[in-house]
Design a protein around this motif. Structure first.
Motif, PDB file in Angstrom:
ATOM      1  N   MET A 109       3.087   9.585  -9.019  1.00  0.00           N
ATOM      2  CA  MET A 109       1.933  10.415  -8.645  1.00  0.00           C
ATOM      3  C   MET A 109       1.351   9.915  -7.319  1.00  0.00           C
ATOM      4  SD  MET A 109      -0.427  12.667  -9.867  1.00  0.00           S
ATOM      5  CE  MET A 109      -2.121  13.107  -9.689  1.00  0.00           C
ATOM      6  N   VAL A 110       1.371  10.759  -6.301  1.00  0.00           N
ATOM      7  CA  VAL A 110       0.811  10.377  -4.993  1.00  0.00           C
ATOM      8  C   VAL A 110      -0.486  11.156  -4.789  1.00  0.00           C
ATOM      9  CG1 VAL A 110       1.141  10.398  -2.491  1.00  0.00           C
ATOM     10  CG2 VAL A 110       3.080   9.874  -3.993  1.00  0.00           C
ATOM     11  N   THR A 111      -1.583  10.417  -4.651  1.00  0.00           N
ATOM     12  CA  THR A 111      -2.871  11.040  -4.379  1.00  0.00           C
ATOM     13  C   THR A 111      -3.319  10.655  -2.985  1.00  0.00           C
ATOM     14  OG1 THR A 111      -3.530  10.923  -6.697  1.00  0.00           O
ATOM     15  CG2 THR A 111      -5.296  11.191  -5.087  1.00  0.00           C
ATOM     16  N   VAL A 112      -3.600  11.657  -2.173  1.00  0.00           N
ATOM     17  CA  VAL A 112      -4.212  11.403  -0.865  1.00  0.00           C
ATOM     18  C   VAL A 112      -5.715  11.499  -1.051  1.00  0.00           C
ATOM     19  CG1 VAL A 112      -4.574  12.333   1.453  1.00  0.00           C
ATOM     20  CG2 VAL A 112      -2.263  12.256   0.498  1.00  0.00           C
ATOM     21  N   ASN A 113      -6.420  10.492  -0.598  1.00  0.00           N
ATOM     22  CA  ASN A 113      -7.880  10.509  -0.712  1.00  0.00           C
ATOM     23  C   ASN A 113      -8.498  10.158   0.637  1.00  0.00           C
ATOM     24  OD1 ASN A 113     -10.321  10.397  -2.716  1.00  0.00           O
ATOM     25  ND2 ASN A 113     -10.622   8.744  -1.243  1.00  0.00           N
ATOM     26  N   CYS A 114      -9.416  10.983   1.107  1.00  0.00           N
ATOM     27  CA  CYS A 114     -10.119  10.625   2.348  1.00  0.00           C
ATOM     28  C   CYS A 114     -11.498  11.269   2.357  1.00  0.00           C
ATOM     29  CB  CYS A 114      -9.314  11.044   3.575  1.00  0.00           C
ATOM     30  SG  CYS A 114      -9.131  12.804   3.784  1.00  0.00           S
TER      31      CYS A 114
ATOM     32  N   SER B 257      -7.734   2.336 -10.631  1.00  0.00           N
ATOM     33  CA  SER B 257      -6.762   2.930 -11.554  1.00  0.00           C
ATOM     34  C   SER B 257      -5.427   3.235 -10.858  1.00  0.00           C
ATOM     35  CB  SER B 257      -7.335   4.215 -12.179  1.00  0.00           C
ATOM     36  OG  SER B 257      -7.493   5.183 -11.169  1.00  0.00           O
ATOM     37  N   SER B 258      -5.269   2.776  -9.614  1.00  0.00           N
ATOM     38  CA  SER B 258      -4.011   3.001  -8.884  1.00  0.00           C
ATOM     39  C   SER B 258      -3.161   1.735  -8.922  1.00  0.00           C
ATOM     40  CB  SER B 258      -4.292   3.370  -7.425  1.00  0.00           C
ATOM     41  OG  SER B 258      -5.071   4.550  -7.355  1.00  0.00           O
ATOM     42  N   ASP B 259      -1.846   1.928  -8.883  1.00  0.00           N
ATOM     43  CA  ASP B 259      -0.951   0.761  -8.804  1.00  0.00           C
ATOM     44  C   ASP B 259      -0.890   0.231  -7.375  1.00  0.00           C
ATOM     45  OD1 ASP B 259      -0.222   0.927 -11.508  1.00  0.00           O
ATOM     46  OD2 ASP B 259       1.318   2.438 -11.048  1.00  0.00           O
ATOM     47  N   ALA B 260      -1.072   1.110  -6.394  1.00  0.00           N
ATOM     48  CA  ALA B 260      -0.985   0.688  -4.995  1.00  0.00           C
ATOM     49  C   ALA B 260      -1.878   1.572  -4.131  1.00  0.00           C
ATOM     50  CB  ALA B 260       0.465   0.767  -4.502  1.00  0.00           C
ATOM     51  N   ILE B 261      -2.360   0.978  -3.032  1.00  0.00           N
ATOM     52  CA  ILE B 261      -3.204   1.685  -2.062  1.00  0.00           C
ATOM     53  C   ILE B 261      -2.513   1.569  -0.706  1.00  0.00           C
ATOM     54  CG2 ILE B 261      -5.449   1.741  -0.923  1.00  0.00           C
ATOM     55  CD1 ILE B 261      -6.566   0.164  -3.311  1.00  0.00           C
TER      56      ILE B 261
ATOM     57  N   ILE C 287       9.248   8.047   4.459  1.00  0.00           N
ATOM     58  CA  ILE C 287       8.308   8.109   3.331  1.00  0.00           C
ATOM     59  C   ILE C 287       9.058   8.208   1.986  1.00  0.00           C
ATOM     60  CG2 ILE C 287       6.413   9.439   2.274  1.00  0.00           C
ATOM     61  CD1 ILE C 287       5.549   8.109   4.866  1.00  0.00           C
ATOM     62  N   ALA C 288      10.069   9.071   1.914  1.00  0.00           N
ATOM     63  CA  ALA C 288      10.779   9.256   0.637  1.00  0.00           C
ATOM     64  C   ALA C 288      11.487   7.966   0.210  1.00  0.00           C
ATOM     65  CB  ALA C 288      11.784  10.409   0.762  1.00  0.00           C
ATOM     66  N   ALA C 289      12.143   7.290   1.173  1.00  0.00           N
ATOM     67  CA  ALA C 289      12.847   6.041   0.847  1.00  0.00           C
ATOM     68  C   ALA C 289      11.845   4.979   0.412  1.00  0.00           C
ATOM     69  CB  ALA C 289      13.639   5.564   2.065  1.00  0.00           C
ATOM     70  N   MET C 290      10.709   4.936   1.088  1.00  0.00           N
ATOM     71  CA  MET C 290       9.692   3.949   0.712  1.00  0.00           C
ATOM     72  C   MET C 290       9.184   4.209  -0.705  1.00  0.00           C
ATOM     73  SD  MET C 290       5.852   3.516   2.089  1.00  0.00           S
ATOM     74  CE  MET C 290       5.509   5.131   1.440  1.00  0.00           C
ATOM     75  N   LEU C 291       8.956   5.491  -1.038  1.00  0.00           N
ATOM     76  CA  LEU C 291       8.433   5.804  -2.379  1.00  0.00           C
ATOM     77  C   LEU C 291       9.439   5.398  -3.452  1.00  0.00           C
ATOM     78  CD1 LEU C 291       6.631   9.235  -1.808  1.00  0.00           C
ATOM     79  CD2 LEU C 291       5.594   7.005  -2.262  1.00  0.00           C
ATOM     80  N   GLU C 292      10.720   5.566  -3.163  1.00  0.00           N
ATOM     81  CA  GLU C 292      11.742   5.124  -4.133  1.00  0.00           C
ATOM     82  C   GLU C 292      11.659   3.623  -4.361  1.00  0.00           C
ATOM     83  OE1 GLU C 292      15.832   6.270  -3.581  1.00  0.00           O
ATOM     84  OE2 GLU C 292      15.229   8.347  -3.231  1.00  0.00           O
ATOM     85  N   SER C 293      11.504   2.876  -3.272  1.00  0.00           N
ATOM     86  CA  SER C 293      11.399   1.411  -3.400  1.00  0.00           C
ATOM     87  C   SER C 293      10.116   1.022  -4.141  1.00  0.00           C
ATOM     88  CB  SER C 293      11.412   0.739  -2.039  1.00  0.00           C
ATOM     89  OG  SER C 293      12.644   0.929  -1.420  1.00  0.00           O
ATOM     90  N   LEU C 294       9.039   1.734  -3.865  1.00  0.00           N
ATOM     91  CA  LEU C 294       7.788   1.428  -4.573  1.00  0.00           C
ATOM     92  C   LEU C 294       7.954   1.698  -6.064  1.00  0.00           C
ATOM     93  CD1 LEU C 294       4.925   2.770  -2.241  1.00  0.00           C
ATOM     94  CD2 LEU C 294       5.646   0.405  -2.607  1.00  0.00           C
ATOM     95  N   TYR C 295       8.661   2.780  -6.399  1.00  0.00           N
ATOM     96  CA  TYR C 295       8.908   3.108  -7.804  1.00  0.00           C
ATOM     97  C   TYR C 295       9.677   1.964  -8.466  1.00  0.00           C
ATOM     98  CZ  TYR C 295       9.880   5.935 -11.929  1.00  0.00           C
ATOM     99  OH  TYR C 295       9.928   6.400 -13.219  1.00  0.00           O
ATOM    100  N   ASP C 296      10.695   1.461  -7.757  1.00  0.00           N
ATOM    101  CA  ASP C 296      11.498   0.344  -8.289  1.00  0.00           C
ATOM    102  C   ASP C 296      10.637  -0.902  -8.505  1.00  0.00           C
ATOM    103  OD1 ASP C 296      13.683   1.971  -8.216  1.00  0.00           O
ATOM    104  OD2 ASP C 296      14.509   1.136  -6.355  1.00  0.00           O
ATOM    105  N   ARG C 297       9.558  -1.009  -7.738  1.00  0.00           N
ATOM    106  CA  ARG C 297       8.651  -2.151  -7.899  1.00  0.00           C
ATOM    107  C   ARG C 297       7.574  -1.872  -8.934  1.00  0.00           C
ATOM    108  NH1 ARG C 297       8.301  -5.517  -2.768  1.00  0.00           N
ATOM    109  NH2 ARG C 297      10.207  -4.986  -1.677  1.00  0.00           N
ATOM    110  N   GLY C 298       7.672  -0.761  -9.627  1.00  0.00           N
ATOM    111  CA  GLY C 298       6.728  -0.466 -10.713  1.00  0.00           C
ATOM    112  C   GLY C 298       5.535   0.372 -10.321  1.00  0.00           C
ATOM    113  N   VAL C 299       5.514   0.859  -9.080  1.00  0.00           N
ATOM    114  CA  VAL C 299       4.365   1.672  -8.644  1.00  0.00           C
ATOM    115  C   VAL C 299       4.546   3.104  -9.142  1.00  0.00           C
ATOM    116  CG1 VAL C 299       3.139   2.612  -6.650  1.00  0.00           C
ATOM    117  CG2 VAL C 299       3.923   0.227  -6.630  1.00  0.00           C
TER     118      VAL C 299
END
Ligand SMILES: NC(=O)c1ccc[n+]([C@@H]2O[C@H](COP(=O)([O-])OP(=O)(O)OC[C@H]3O[C@@H](n4cnc5c(N)ncnc54)[C@H](OP(=O)(O)O)[C@@H]3O)[C@@H](O)[C@H]2O)c1
Length: 209
Positions: free
Chosen positions: A1-6, A39-43, A119-131
């Protein structure tokens, strides 16, 4: 789940012409942002925000092991050694590109893409890290890249009651812009008054149309 907040001004700017941090959120919105961070795994932010604002990107009161992972997009290794995102208050991941050899004491480094962070490759790696839940806080170049890559699930924007103007002041989505026929379509799912401002919540996910 990617939330953009600003947070943006009533004339659609996320900072003024100096690009220095501008307090736009109401006290109520700051509390909401704190809860969302907790409540986020990463910022995540781009290095432009690190250079302009030098944020901690932590939740006050949480010990380092319970703070979300801090993630910085930084293709050219521009994060200064003394940046607050590198302090001991939370773990930090600097995402750079192949060919960038920079390292930072206390931070992990991930290489994803060439030229600028993929961005897509980074999100895959973040997922692998539990994000599983990622909060993207800015700035305009970074948020645009997430929309351009079709990777945004939810977009939350607080509209503060002020005008700052400036043709070069950053907006929530800068970058090169999408072709008009490919504008990312959103669904408005929430509209809440938070003090002297309004929080708009949108669902996205279909990417550029
Ligand atoms: N009101 C708010 O909610 C809010 C929140 C955050 C920031 N801000 C404001 O936003 C402004 C900073 O925004 P900004 O647009 O200048 O910078 P930014 O989005 O924070 O960072 C952009 C930089 O990140 C790097 N990057 C690496 N890969 C990228 C990718 N795939 N997509 C986009 N960027 C990538 C690029 O630098 P390299 O090419 O060197 O890697 C790029 O110049 C400041 O004025 C700050 O105060 C406001």
């Amino acid at each position: 789940m990617v939330t953009v907040n600003c947070a943006m001004t009533a004339d659609g700017k996320i900072a003024g012409r100096s690009r220095k941090q501008l307090r736009i959120s109401s006290a109520e919105d700051l509390e909401r942002v704190k809860r969302m961070r907790a409540s986020s795994d990463a910022i995540l932010v781009g290095v432009g925000t690190v250079l302009a604002d030098d944020p901690h990107l932590t939740v006050k009161g949480l010990p380092p092991e319970r703070n979300p992972l801090r993630v910085v997009l930084d293709s050219n290794g521009r994060t200064p050694a003394g940046a607050r995102v590198l302090d001991a208050r939370a773990r930090t991941l600097i995402v750079t590109v192949e060919g960038c050899t920079a390292t930072w004491p206390g931070a992990d480094v991930l290489r994803a893409g060439r030229g600028k962070v993929d961005i897509a490759a980074m999100l895959e790696s973040l997922y692998d890290r539990g994000v599983r839940t990622l909060m993207v806080e800015g700035g305009g170049e970074t948020i645009f890249s997430f929309f351009e890559s079709g990777m945004v699930d939810r977009y939350c924007v607080f509209v503060g009651s002020m005008i700052v103007g400036g043709r070069n002041s950053p907006t929530p989505a800068d970058g090169a812009g999408l072709p008009e026929e490919s504008a990312a379509r959103l669904k408005l799912v929430g509209c809440d008054r938070l003090g002297d401002g309004v929080l708009l919540t949108y669902e996205a996910g279909d990417g550029p149309t």
